[in-house]
Write a protein that holds these residues in place. Structure first.
Motif, mmCIF file in Angstrom:
data_model
loop_
_atom_site.group_PDB
_atom_site.id
_atom_site.type_symbol
_atom_site.label_atom_id
_atom_site.label_comp_id
_atom_site.label_asym_id
_atom_site.label_seq_id
_atom_site.Cartn_x
_atom_site.Cartn_y
_atom_site.Cartn_z
ATOM 1 N N HIS A 234 0.565 -1.081 0.050
ATOM 2 C CA HIS A 234 0.132 -0.138 0.083
ATOM 3 C C HIS A 234 0.963 1.151 -0.009
ATOM 4 O O HIS A 234 0.653 1.906 -0.698
ATOM 5 C CB HIS A 234 -1.040 -0.028 1.263
ATOM 6 C CG HIS A 234 -2.161 -0.834 0.936
ATOM 7 N ND1 HIS A 234 -2.693 -1.798 1.915
ATOM 8 C CD2 HIS A 234 -3.186 -0.797 0.006
ATOM 9 C CE1 HIS A 234 -3.706 -2.284 1.435
ATOM 10 N NE2 HIS A 234 -3.991 -1.880 0.282
ATOM 11 N N GLY B 263 1.356 3.979 -2.647
ATOM 12 C CA GLY B 263 0.893 5.614 -2.306
ATOM 13 C C GLY B 263 2.235 6.266 -2.982
ATOM 14 O O GLY B 263 1.991 7.408 -3.299
ATOM 15 N N PHE C 265 2.074 7.095 -6.583
ATOM 16 C CA PHE C 265 1.179 8.282 -7.004
ATOM 17 C C PHE C 265 1.569 9.344 -6.532
ATOM 18 O O PHE C 265 1.482 10.428 -7.229
ATOM 19 C CB PHE C 265 -0.263 7.947 -6.408
ATOM 20 C CG PHE C 265 -1.004 6.816 -6.802
ATOM 21 C CD1 PHE C 265 -1.389 7.175 -8.398
ATOM 22 C CD2 PHE C 265 -1.469 5.884 -6.380
ATOM 23 C CE1 PHE C 265 -2.103 6.177 -9.189
ATOM 24 C CE2 PHE C 265 -2.263 4.851 -7.227
ATOM 25 C CZ PHE C 265 -2.555 5.061 -8.406
ATOM 26 N N LYS D 272 -0.140 12.537 -7.785
ATOM 27 C CA LYS D 272 -1.538 12.312 -7.999
ATOM 28 C C LYS D 272 -1.784 12.196 -6.323
ATOM 29 O O LYS D 272 -1.722 11.109 -5.753
ATOM 30 C CB LYS D 272 -1.739 11.130 -8.583
ATOM 31 C CG LYS D 272 -1.461 11.510 -10.153
ATOM 32 C CD LYS D 272 -1.878 10.158 -11.112
ATOM 33 C CE LYS D 272 -1.718 10.632 -12.461
ATOM 34 N NZ LYS D 272 -1.910 9.473 -13.089
ATOM 35 N N ASN E 168 -4.914 9.958 -4.836
ATOM 36 C CA ASN E 168 -4.953 8.325 -4.915
ATOM 37 C C ASN E 168 -3.820 8.165 -4.003
ATOM 38 O O ASN E 168 -3.919 7.222 -3.309
ATOM 39 C CB ASN E 168 -4.338 8.163 -6.266
ATOM 40 C CG ASN E 168 -5.114 8.764 -7.639
ATOM 41 O OD1 ASN E 168 -5.542 9.820 -7.380
ATOM 42 N ND2 ASN E 168 -5.524 7.937 -8.393
ATOM 43 N N GLU F 263 -5.339 7.688 -0.533
ATOM 44 C CA GLU F 263 -6.209 6.433 -0.388
ATOM 45 C C GLU F 263 -5.312 5.271 0.106
ATOM 46 O O GLU F 263 -5.602 4.465 0.765
ATOM 47 C CB GLU F 263 -6.787 6.183 -1.717
ATOM 48 C CG GLU F 263 -7.776 4.828 -1.738
ATOM 49 C CD GLU F 263 -8.202 4.855 -3.190
ATOM 50 O OE1 GLU F 263 -8.387 3.519 -3.562
ATOM 51 O OE2 GLU F 263 -8.147 5.777 -4.030
ATOM 52 N N TYR F 264 -4.015 5.137 -0.621
ATOM 53 C CA TYR F 264 -3.247 4.009 -0.056
ATOM 54 C C TYR F 264 -2.639 4.169 1.216
ATOM 55 O O TYR F 264 -2.311 3.254 1.741
ATOM 56 C CB TYR F 264 -2.287 3.790 -1.366
ATOM 57 C CG TYR F 264 -3.065 3.141 -2.607
ATOM 58 C CD1 TYR F 264 -3.309 1.838 -2.770
ATOM 59 C CD2 TYR F 264 -3.252 3.736 -3.649
ATOM 60 C CE1 TYR F 264 -3.963 1.117 -3.675
ATOM 61 C CE2 TYR F 264 -4.093 3.268 -4.471
ATOM 62 C CZ TYR F 264 -4.398 1.977 -4.669
ATOM 63 O OH TYR F 264 -4.830 1.185 -5.498
ATOM 64 N N CYS G 200 0.950 14.616 2.119
ATOM 65 C CA CYS G 200 -0.266 14.619 1.036
ATOM 66 C C CYS G 200 -1.345 15.453 1.373
ATOM 67 O O CYS G 200 -1.726 16.135 0.731
ATOM 68 C CB CYS G 200 -1.015 13.169 0.600
ATOM 69 S SG CYS G 200 0.387 11.769 0.050
#
Length: 1170
Positions: free
Chosen positions: A792, A796, A799, A804, A807, A810-811, A824
């Motif tokens: 994960h 991450g 991205f 990004k 995205n 999310e990870y 992030c």
């Protein structure tokens, strides 16, 4: 530059050709000849093979149309490329304009003067106008749509040539007697051109051709000669413009019939015939020159008489009209190009920039890097590096060799004083040569150095790294000091014409055919060899035993440098010319790993030679980049330079040589044993590797291991050993599939064997985390949590690297990576998310200070303070408040955490503000931080300054009111602090007393705290007295003015007593008025003139009125006598005698009870009533 004849087209019925013109845009060829012959042809390449592009592709006539319309011999043909028109004229003076319609040419317009014959026609650069000249001196300029713009008869002149200038403002007319006249575009004579090339020429001459290159593809260099004028006797001049006083002069030594520039103005072709001593007849010849008069080469053409020539639009072909034939010659230009570490470096010019555009095209990743270089001379490459040779400056005679890496980054420039006409480089040296001398530079680049090299570096930087030698010298191999350019200035009878070098040998070729061999790196002359050709290009094989020589006519010969033989006299001769000779060769390259292997380009074929025996040729017209591992890499530069901004990977060609192709065929069709025997007979590491890979495919581990040993591949040997230790055949097969890079197939095989762990391991090696995650999630059983988390986080990171952030969040949430998550949120400006993340972290977490800093950077004070306090950093929290100017919060925090330095912090910041003259900001700072006493001091200071400036009294009053309010806030603060210390209700009186005592202790506190309101009162009464006076309440005004006598320390005495005198005079209280005048006259602050003015005014008043008060006020007794002073009403200025009055809760000043009913605010401090 090389040229060779490639095609011949015969004109039916042996009709002699007179003229030819090749349309540069659409590729049509128009040729005119006797008996009204006019043909339009078009050559087009037809091939399905991607490798057969450019000149190598077969070309056929896609158009062969005869145009009917002329009866006499067609003498002039001219294309208008912009409007797709063809203009032709014959010996009868008939002009026809042809147009293209549905793939065929038709007459559009006809014109015949019937008086004279057309000698020349020329369209201007944009195709809008045509100029037609007749033999009898008539000139017509017409537009593209057929209308005449102007016409003129030049009396007594025979015209034969015409040319437009680039900007269409000038016309050149060539006369039959050889003169050239310059006219403007309206037909007005300007000047007769100076023809420097005809000095000392006698006899009749005529003009063979005038061609003015219009710069449509840019110029070779700024201010490049572009107007070529040539005469039939072979004399030629190339000018920068029509008035050039210093043109380039050429004597071609031939009878010239036609000249033309190529499409970029870099090559001038001169066609005609030359007398040859050995033959009776003249030989048809085309000479090629640069715009600076350098001779590029000669092309001999069969036939009796050449009449015209024309270049193809791309400059790669030339069409020659000879008798009743059209000959085509292919041109192999000397492109400025090179190849280093998968990168093709090439240079080209554009019309919109004076510099060369140098492109570094990484063919592996298909990325290009562009660099603009002024006055580029050449591009030379070796290994991973490239040398760009340029002129240093137009005005300066120096030159620069710029060492670049494969993406065009300049690493090291070297300024030299010789012209780098010839440049070669090895992995350690750059050699540049002029015609007389050569310069050697041992270049260094940043890399891991061995101890030996580090010892060399300790020498002074320049010593021995740069050297210059004259070609006639005989250097010994000793190391020289600083380069001596004085050698380079001396001339030589036998100039240098080519150079080449390997790691240990330098070869210098001279025009006489002498070849000089020097040792490297310490330069010593080892040997001289004598050949009977002038070298154009030299090349050494990989062990420096053989030298390949391409001479100026394209003949390739070979010379063995080390062979020893006896000559006829019994003397030992070193070096021998080998038997092999090939013609029309324009490129060759030795193999990097085999001294007997080389590839060469002959016309449109590539030959590979092993031990001087050729393999079957390959059709191609590419330039050879690299020859290594039995594979030739070649680049179609002609195709690339048609659209240099968008190079295509299809233009890179790879050719395998025969032994590699045969080995592959044997492995596929016969078997490993036979192939192994063939490779044993023709050994090469590439073939052994091929065998090893084939054996692996068939799991023949014994053969594979032997083959890996033969090609010295240690990793391969280890892999085979590992395969031997595996039991399962399927497992071996899967490992082999993975070894060959077929990872999808390998993964499938692992999963079929139910070895999900191996599939995951494979994807981990490939760092393919998406696939790892997929495998972890889809497999049955419990996935490894730590690996899941790692996957994960890795996704991450993938991205986040691509920015990004959504995205990535999310990870990272799934990977519980709070550190990257905070980053992030910060990048997404999701401060709520960041805040919730900070609150979810345990106290004293190592991430909290970083999150707090993120909040500080965006000015979010509250959140930053919370985060700092949670990680037990109160000082950082206070610093944040100070940084973000939240001083009250800073003070609060400092107090609650018992921090001592807040006062010094405030003082420092306040002094910084005061230095910048920002006093009001400093007051606000102290006020916010509850330092009311310091704020009041500054406020009093401002009020005093404003009073001195005699600002508006109301403004000064407001400033004093503010200061007094601050003093009161300070007093309240002191009291509440004391109250807090004492505690409880009973001690209220004690605390108040203690507060006053504390105030007394403060120095300078007296003036502020006792009489904080004096300044405000003074200016209040000053304003009030004047307002009452102007409103006509003279008695009240006088009463108010009386109060001002107590405030001489605040308001200047002169202003107080002037106002008092005025009010008294108005109130007819001349006694008071007299006292006021006495006071004024006694003031020391007034000058004698001012005192005199007051005395004069007093005399004028008191001669009319007796100096005594007419009526005595009933309050006078109260004002003058009595126990103590009565309170004064701040609304009216009258004393308060009643027991009922109103007192302000803020400033503690009184107002008559009946007056306050009409007020909403306190007249003094402006606080709300009630």
């Amino acid at each position: 530059m090389f040229f060779y004849l490639s095609k011949k087209i015969t004109i039916p019925n042996s009709v002699k050709l007179k003229c030819i013109s090749w349309n540069k845009d659409q590729g049509f060829i128009a040729c005119g000849g006797e008996d009204g012959l006019l043909k339009v042809l078009k050559l087009e390449t037809q091939t399905d093979d991607a490798k057969l592009r450019g000149l190598a592709a077969p070309s056929n006539l896609s158009m062969n149309q005869t145009l009917e319309g002329h009866s006499g011999s067609v003498q002039v043909v001219a294309w208008n490329e912009q409007y797709q028109k063809l203009t032709t004229s014959d010996q009868n003076g008939l002009i026809i304009v042809w147009m293209l319609y549905k793939g065929s040419w038709y007459e559009e317009m006809i014109n015949s003067r019937n008086k004279s014959v057309v000698r020349s026609m020329s369209w201007n650069a944009d195709g809008q106008k045509i100029c037609i000249v007749y033999e009898d001196g008539a000139v017509i300029v017409g537009s593209v749509d057929g209308n005449r713009i102007w016409g003129k008869e030049l009396k007594g002149i025979q015209l034969c040539h015409v040319a437009w200038s680039t900007d269409s403002k000038i016309l050149l007319f060539g006369m039959a007697n050889g003169e050239i006249h310059v006219y403007d575009n309206q037909g007005n004579f300007i000047i007769k051109m100076r023809l420097s090339c005809l000095v000392n020429v006698t006899g009749a001459i005529s003009i063979a051709g005038i061609h003015w290159y219009h710069g449509t593809e840019g110029y070779v260099e700024p201010d490049c000669p572009c107007l070529a004028i040539c005469f039939d006797n072979g004399r030629c001049q190339i000018m920068r413009h029509e008035n050039d006083r210093n043109p380039v002069l050429i004597d071609t030594g031939m009878h010239v019939v036609s000249i033309q520039w190529n499409h970029t103005g870099s090559v001038l072709a001169v066609a005609g015939s030359q007398k040859v001593v050995t033959q009776d007849k003249d030989v048809n010849t085309v000479q090629f020159y640069t715009p600076f008069g350098e001779h590029l080469g000669t092309l001999k053409v069969p036939g009796k008489r050449m009449s015209a020539l024309s270049w193809e639009g791309g400059g790669l072909k030339i069409a020659l009209a000879v008798d009743s034939f059209i000959y085509f010659a292919n041109i192999r230009p000397d492109y400025k190009w090179g190849y280093c570490s998968n990168t093709v470096v090439y240079a080209y010019t554009t019309p919109d920039r004076p510099e060369y555009c140098v492109v570094f095209w990484d063919t592996k990743n298909n990325e290009k890097y562009v660099k603009y270089v002024k006055s580029l001379i050449s591009v030379t490459t070796c290994g991973d590096f490239c040398i760009l040779a340029t002129k240093a400056d137009e005005s300066h005679p120096q030159f620069v060799l710029v060492l670049c890496n494969s993406i065009g980054t300049p690493l090291d420039p070297k300024y030299i004083d010789i012209v780098p006409l010839f440049v070669t480089m090895t992995k350690t040296h750059v050699i540049a040569a002029s015609k007389e001398a050569f310069y050697i530079w041992q270049y260094r680049v940043a890399k891991k150095l061995m101890a030996l090299e580090i010892n060399q570096i300790t020498r002074p930087r320049r010593e021995g790294r740069e050297r210059v030698y004259h070609v006639d010298d005989t250097p010994s191999a000793s190391v020289d000091g600083v380069p001596d350019y004085s050698k380079a200035i001396q001339g030589t009878r036998d100039p240098i014409c080519a150079i080449t070098a390997s790691d240990k040998t330098l070869i210098v070729g001279r025009e006489s055919g002498t070849i000089q061999r020097y040792s490297l790196p310490n330069v010593g002359l080892i040997q001289k060899y004598f050949l009977n050709c002038r070298a154009y290009r030299l090349s050494l094989n990989c062990n420096s035993s053989r030298l390949a020589i391409i001479d100026i006519s394209g003949v390739l010969t070979f010379f063995d440098l080390d062979s020893r033989a006896m000559d006829s006299t019994g003397q030992q001769v070193i070096g021998e010319l080998l038997k092999l000779e090939r013609k029309d060769v324009w490129d060759m390259k030795w193999a990097k790993d085999n001294p007997d292997l080389f590839a060469m380009m002959e016309k449109t074929r590539m030959y590979v030679f092993r031990n001087l025996d050729p393999e079957e040729p390959i059709q191609t017209s590419g330039y050879i980049c690299n020859f290594e591992d039995l594979e030739i890499k070649s680049v179609l530069l002609d195709e690339i330079l048609k659209d240099p901004e968008h190079p295509n990977k299809d233009y890179m060609l790879n050719f395998e040589i025969r032994s590699l192709r045969d080995s592959r065929a044997l492995l596929e069709k016969v078997g490993i044993e036979d192939a192994s025997q063939f490779i044993e007979d023709n050994p090469h590491p590439r073939l052994w590797r091929l065998l090893a890979e084939a054996a692996l495919q068939k799991l023949d581990l014994c053969t594979a291991e032997q083959a890996f040993v033969r090609c010295e591949d240690y990793q391969g040997i280890k892999f085979v050993k590992r395969l031997g230790n595996l039991q399962s055949e399927a497992m071996k097969q899967a490992e082999v599939v993975a070894y060959f890079g077929r990872f999808e197939e390998a993964e499938r095989m692992y999963l079929d064997m139910d070895r999900r762990d191996l599939a995951i391991g494979l994807r981990l090696k490939l760092v393919d985390w998406f696939r790892v995650l997929h495998l972890l999630k889809t497999g049955s059983g419990v996935a490894d949590d730590s690996l899941l988390e790692q996957a994960h986080n890795a996704i991450g990171d993938y991205f986040a690297d691509r920015q990004k952030w959504l995205n990535a969040v999310e990870y990272y949430v799934q990977g519980r990576n709070q550190e990257r998550l905070a980053e992030c949120y910060y990048m997404l400006e999701d401060y709520e998310g960041l805040e919730s993340l900070a609150s979810s972290l345990p106290e004293n977490h190592k991430l909290l200070p970083d999150i707090a800093q993120m909040f500080v950077r965006v000015g979010m004070c509250g959140q930053a303070v919370t985060a700092f306090l949670r990680c037990n950093q109160p000082k950082a929290a206070v610093d944040t408040c100070v940084h973000l100017h939240q001083w009250n919060k800073a003070v609060e925090l400092a107090k609650s955490h018992n921090m001592k330095e807040i006062g010094s912090l405030l003082a420092r910041y306040a002094s910084h503000l005061l230095e910048k003259n920002k006093t009001l900001e400093a007051i606000e700072l102290y006020r916010k931080a509850s330092y009311f006493f310091d704020a009041a001091k500054l406020m009093f200071k401002i009020a005093d300054e404003e009073a001195k400036k005699r600002a508006k009294p109301l403004r000064v009053k407001k400033l004093y009111v503010l200061a007094a309010l601050l003093v009161q806030q300070h007093q309240e603060q002191v009291k509440s602090a004391q109250r807090g210390k004492a505690g409880g209700e009973s001690s209220e009186a004690a605390s108040a007393l203690a507060g006053f005592l504390e105030e007394e202790v403060l120095p300078t506190a007296g003036r502020f705290t006792d009489s904080a309101w004096r300044g405000a009162e003074a200016y209040h009464f000053f304003v009030l007295a004047q307002r009452q006076l102007y409103e006509g309440y003279v008695d009240t005004a006088l009463q108010t003015a009386f109060h001002l006598r107590d405030y001489e320390d605040i308001i200047p005495a002169v202003e107080i007593y002037s106002l008092l005198a005025l009010c008294a005079c108005a109130s007819r209280a001349f006694g008071t008025c007299s006292k006021a005048f006495i006071k004024l006259e006694s003031l020391e602050t007034l000058s004698s003139e001012q005192k005199q003015q007051y005395e004069d005014l007093a005399l004028e008043i008191f001669t009319k009125h007796t100096p005594k008060d007419n009526r005595k006020s009933e309050l006078d007794s109260l004002l003058e006598g009595g126990e103590g002073k009565l309170p004064t009403c701040v609304a009216t200025g009258r004393p308060i005698t009643e027991y009922q009055f109103w007192m302000c809760s803020v400033c503690r000043h009184c107002v008559h009870a009946q007056e306050i009913s009409s007020c909403a605010f306190c007249p003094l401090c402006h606080s709300a009533v009630g």
